[in-house]
Design an enzyme around this catalytic site. Sequence first.
Site, short mmCIF file in Angstrom:
data_model
loop_
_atom_site.label_atom_id
_atom_site.label_comp_id
_atom_site.label_asym_id
_atom_site.label_seq_id
_atom_site.Cartn_x
_atom_site.Cartn_y
_atom_site.Cartn_z
N SER A 567 -22.25 -14.12 25.33
CA SER A 567 -23.57 -13.53 25.51
C SER A 567 -23.47 -12.02 25.35
O SER A 567 -23.07 -11.55 24.28
CB SER A 567 -24.13 -13.93 26.88
OG SER A 567 -25.51 -13.69 26.95
N ASP A 650 -29.02 -23.06 21.53
CA ASP A 650 -29.15 -21.77 22.21
C ASP A 650 -30.40 -21.09 21.69
O ASP A 650 -30.42 -20.53 20.59
CB ASP A 650 -27.92 -20.90 21.96
CG ASP A 650 -27.95 -19.62 22.79
OD1 ASP A 650 -28.96 -19.38 23.47
OD2 ASP A 650 -26.96 -18.88 22.76
N HIS A 682 -26.64 -22.25 25.39
CA HIS A 682 -25.93 -20.98 25.58
C HIS A 682 -24.54 -21.20 26.17
O HIS A 682 -23.68 -20.35 26.06
CB HIS A 682 -26.78 -20.08 26.49
CG HIS A 682 -26.49 -18.62 26.39
ND1 HIS A 682 -26.50 -17.92 25.19
CD2 HIS A 682 -26.17 -17.70 27.34
CE1 HIS A 682 -26.22 -16.65 25.42
NE2 HIS A 682 -26.00 -16.49 26.70
#
Length: 714
Positions: A567, A650, A682
């Site tokens: 991320s 995601d 994610h």
Amino acid sequence: MKSKVRTIIAAALAALPLVNAITPEGMLAAPRRGVAQANPSGDFAIYTSTNYSFEEQEETTVWQQIDLRSGAFSTWSTDSNISEVVFVGPTNTSILYINSTNEAGDGGISLYTADATRLSSAKFAASLPAPFSGLKAVATKSGDIHFLVYTLAYPNGTAYNEDLAETPASTARIYTDIYVRHWDTYLTPQRNAVFGGVLKRGNGTYSLAGELTNYVTGKCNATCAESPVQPFGSSGDYDISPDGSQVVFLTKNIDLPLANFTSSQIYWVPFTGRVNDSVPINPVGAIPGVEGASASPTFSKDGSKIAYFQMNGIYYESDRNIIYVANADPTALNVTSVAGDWDRSPDVLAWSNDGSVLYVAAPDLGRGRVFPVPVDAAADYQPRNITNEGVPAGMQVLANGGILVSDSKIWSSRDIYSVNSEGNVTNVYLQANLVDEALAGLGPQDVSEFYFSSNSTETDLQSWIIYPANFTADKTYPLAFLVHGGPQGGFYNSWSTRWNYKVWADQGYVVIAPNPTASSGWGQNLTDAVAGHWGDYPYWDLVYAWDYVNENLPYVDTSRGISAGASFGGYMNNWFQGHEMGRRFKALVTHNGVTNTLADYATEELWFINHDQAGTFTSPNETSTYYRWNPILFYENWATPHFVVHSDLDYRLPVSEGIMLFNMLQVKGVPSKFLNFPDENHWVLNRENSRVWHREIFKWINYYSGLSGAASPY
């Protein structure tokens, strides 16, 4: 926290052989335990334990029981259909539980009552026509049970059951607002709703009286109410008073567009009421400047008060949670803040038995610590922690006033213990590293920390050090430099099945896990400072962390180091790639990271991007943070071998970001590899997928760091 403790762990379970290292397979297959839930008298507690077999490719869940007086463990149930249990009824061992199927086999669930000491006594109470979950229940003076559950509901308020829903002729989706999808799901007209029901007691049995009541659906303006709030909302988004007469629930602010604001409100409604009877406890404007996200509405044990958290900022999901208490009376709410100036952001709460104290857990210096806070604490009150290491997954105030804590640590996937209000640990019931074979030998000796200074902040910054198996300081080990996501958040003393520091270390690395600008638990100013500064403040903090390691830890071979992150941590590795820091590593790993900040509006939660990039995406130019902190501007410098992971589901950071990164690396001739999961979001949650994730990443970094015996990743 004081150290007086009586440890209760069976010697036969603790006598495990030491392991040389924890492997990805061992970590993934090891038991994953739920939060311990004690019966009302505090005599025993139950929790779930789920194992996975790679040979059978299936998981098995059982319920375990702890005798809280003797510490003895036993298997409470092997019935995997028992999904949730609530202690409620005429005795301290009476329970109500959800059976995840019903007799009709139509996608609904069943409710059963039983005595927890004799599950064979279970009696059918009700069949509910949808996959309800999130059971909360209390006994009324009449002996009836009032309960709450939630599920998706149609706009007309009826429960949605996918198994019974008609399949439309077309798969088209049409939207007229900008909240098209969230996390890993395209939004539909069906939204979560809290339902209430009554189980009538008669002749020693219970039966459903009347229909379920939907308290949420139909409250609409700019958008419509939803509780729990998807995708991470749970039963913590609502509560029922101990006498069963009142309900509270939270929902996003119905007067504002969902994608642009974090604001949410808590509503009070009588149990016998309906959606139009609900009253907001904390409407925008009730307390000047308090407009942000709310959390954890919880009744006191006498039902007279409601405690909750709320942030000030209406656009900011990582603002500081402040504790509030309101009267459970919609005509005289008298909302007041508790320890309002405390520079921590609590996220778990529980009432003391007498209602005078709130026990809250908050990130604090790399841990999640429990703090008792008097309900009448003034704004300048500074709470003191009664736990130290670990991060609580849950806690419960027992009948004797003690607190039963279920937490995890870097070296233990679940510890269960009790602590009193003075910080004395009174009983240790479970330490997973002492009972799970895959974790045997792990302990606090595997971990240390250091503080370092940076040019971005006057705050000293913290980093974890995690050592490999059989570590000795007179040898050298390549560096594994991890960068956390968020960016608000942090690396904490907790177990993870996704980014497990010890699994990385036991490949043969010293893991360095810094907490730079944006990290939570060192004061709100440090968390807030990252806004508009993705490419400088945290970047330079990480440079200084690397410098500290290089200059002060002679057992770390920085010349053979690798860096990895997910991320925001993935973004930072992409940023490294174009800057001098990228040349300090032999390999980089980006998991679901940002490649092109000019594409940030492809995300779903626009409030996040608007806040962190210090403005909306209007006319990006060289003065815009969308432009200034874009990794692809430094493409000409890309040179370090780079492993890229990105999954199709995601929707926070779309898969195109990973494909773009891989394409650009390949065109430039930088050694690179792309790993994609079509069924992950994610995070990588499926154990078989996670096994591949670990295998492929470790092959990559082990090869480029020069670990002995490393196979080629090609």
